[in-house]
Design a protein around this motif. Sequence first.
Motif, short mmCIF file in Angstrom:
data_model
loop_
_atom_site.label_atom_id
_atom_site.label_comp_id
_atom_site.label_asym_id
_atom_site.label_seq_id
_atom_site.Cartn_x
_atom_site.Cartn_y
_atom_site.Cartn_z
N SER A 123 0.85 -1.18 0.00
CA SER A 123 0.00 0.00 0.00
C SER A 123 0.89 1.24 0.00
N GLN A 176 -7.98 -2.01 1.99
CA GLN A 176 -8.85 -1.51 0.93
C GLN A 176 -10.25 -1.18 1.46
N ALA A 180 -11.87 2.58 1.17
CA ALA A 180 -13.16 2.82 0.52
C ALA A 180 -14.05 3.71 1.38
N MET A 238 -9.53 -0.90 -7.89
CA MET A 238 -10.16 -0.87 -6.57
C MET A 238 -11.37 -1.78 -6.53
N ARG A 239 -12.15 -1.80 -7.60
CA ARG A 239 -13.30 -2.71 -7.64
C ARG A 239 -12.85 -4.17 -7.61
N ASP A 241 -10.17 -5.25 -6.08
CA ASP A 241 -9.75 -5.49 -4.70
C ASP A 241 -10.94 -5.63 -3.76
N ASP A 263 -18.50 0.03 -3.21
CA ASP A 263 -18.22 -0.73 -4.42
C ASP A 263 -19.26 -0.43 -5.49
N TYR A 266 -18.47 2.95 -6.93
CA TYR A 266 -17.39 2.86 -7.91
C TYR A 266 -17.90 2.32 -9.24
N THR A 279 -9.07 6.58 -7.46
CA THR A 279 -10.19 6.21 -6.59
C THR A 279 -10.86 7.42 -5.94
#
Length: 294
Positions: A123, A176, A180, A238-239, A241, A263, A266, A279
């Motif tokens: 990260s 993650q 978010a 990101m989606r 993850d 999610d 996103y 993100t």
Amino acid sequence: MAKLAFIGLGVMGFPMAGHLQKAGHDVTVYNRTTAKAEKWVENYGGASALTPAEAAKGADVVFTCVGNDDDLRSVILGDEGALAGMSEGALLVDHTTASALVARELADVAGERGIGFVDAPVSGGQAGAENGQLAVMCGGGDADFARAREVMTAYAKACECFGSVGAGQLTKMVNQVCIAGIVQGISEGLNFAAKSGLDPKAVAKLVAQGAGGSWQLENRANTMADGEFEFGFAVNWMRKDLGIALEHAQHVGVSLPVAALVDQFYGDVQALGGGRWDTSSLIHRLRVLGGDAS
């Protein structure tokens, strides 16, 4: 100095491998796009190979940093995969953000050949990779982790092992999930500030000094206020993850309501054409769609 291989030269892997070479190690790289590997050699020295197996041949430690579970299997398994070129006693360290299941699967295959395995997702984003300031979350045996950490100091500001193989991936899922929720909160806060007639940048600067502060607020508030998202960690990734985290949460019977909702948000950003945006683009969704989650 160690003989190393680094497989996967994306926005993270390219500078990470460079730090290893600059630290004095002998690094051979592999990338699916040969031109990227050639550019790396031009920038840092070292060598490139045409297959993962060729890159891994004779290496003390092999690092992988690719896209997902299937990508990982493709560069590790098979006649041209990294394991085919590795010798007994070598160590495989995976920096991919993938599932804990694939980490354990590959660790078992490696173990049958006398090869150690550490899952070590990171990260810190592209800037962290370029500046050698990554946080590395690991899973693996004590001896394997100690061996990996000694080399990873080239690009890690923090590096911890949280248990057996798979623990690193589980920790990255936590990371993650936290991001978010934080980014959605910042998006709502900055949008609220702007709609209320406040200067969102000035507000963010002050809030960052108090209990509402975070890395995301300090590093993304200004670009969010300006609507700039053409950089950083992409929504598409990101989606991916969050999908891994949500799937694991279902498997262990844990509720992640905020992560599940973000999610979906996103997904809205993707529908607006922002799949490759950073993100922090969640704020764009609020500006265009408002607060409607439907």
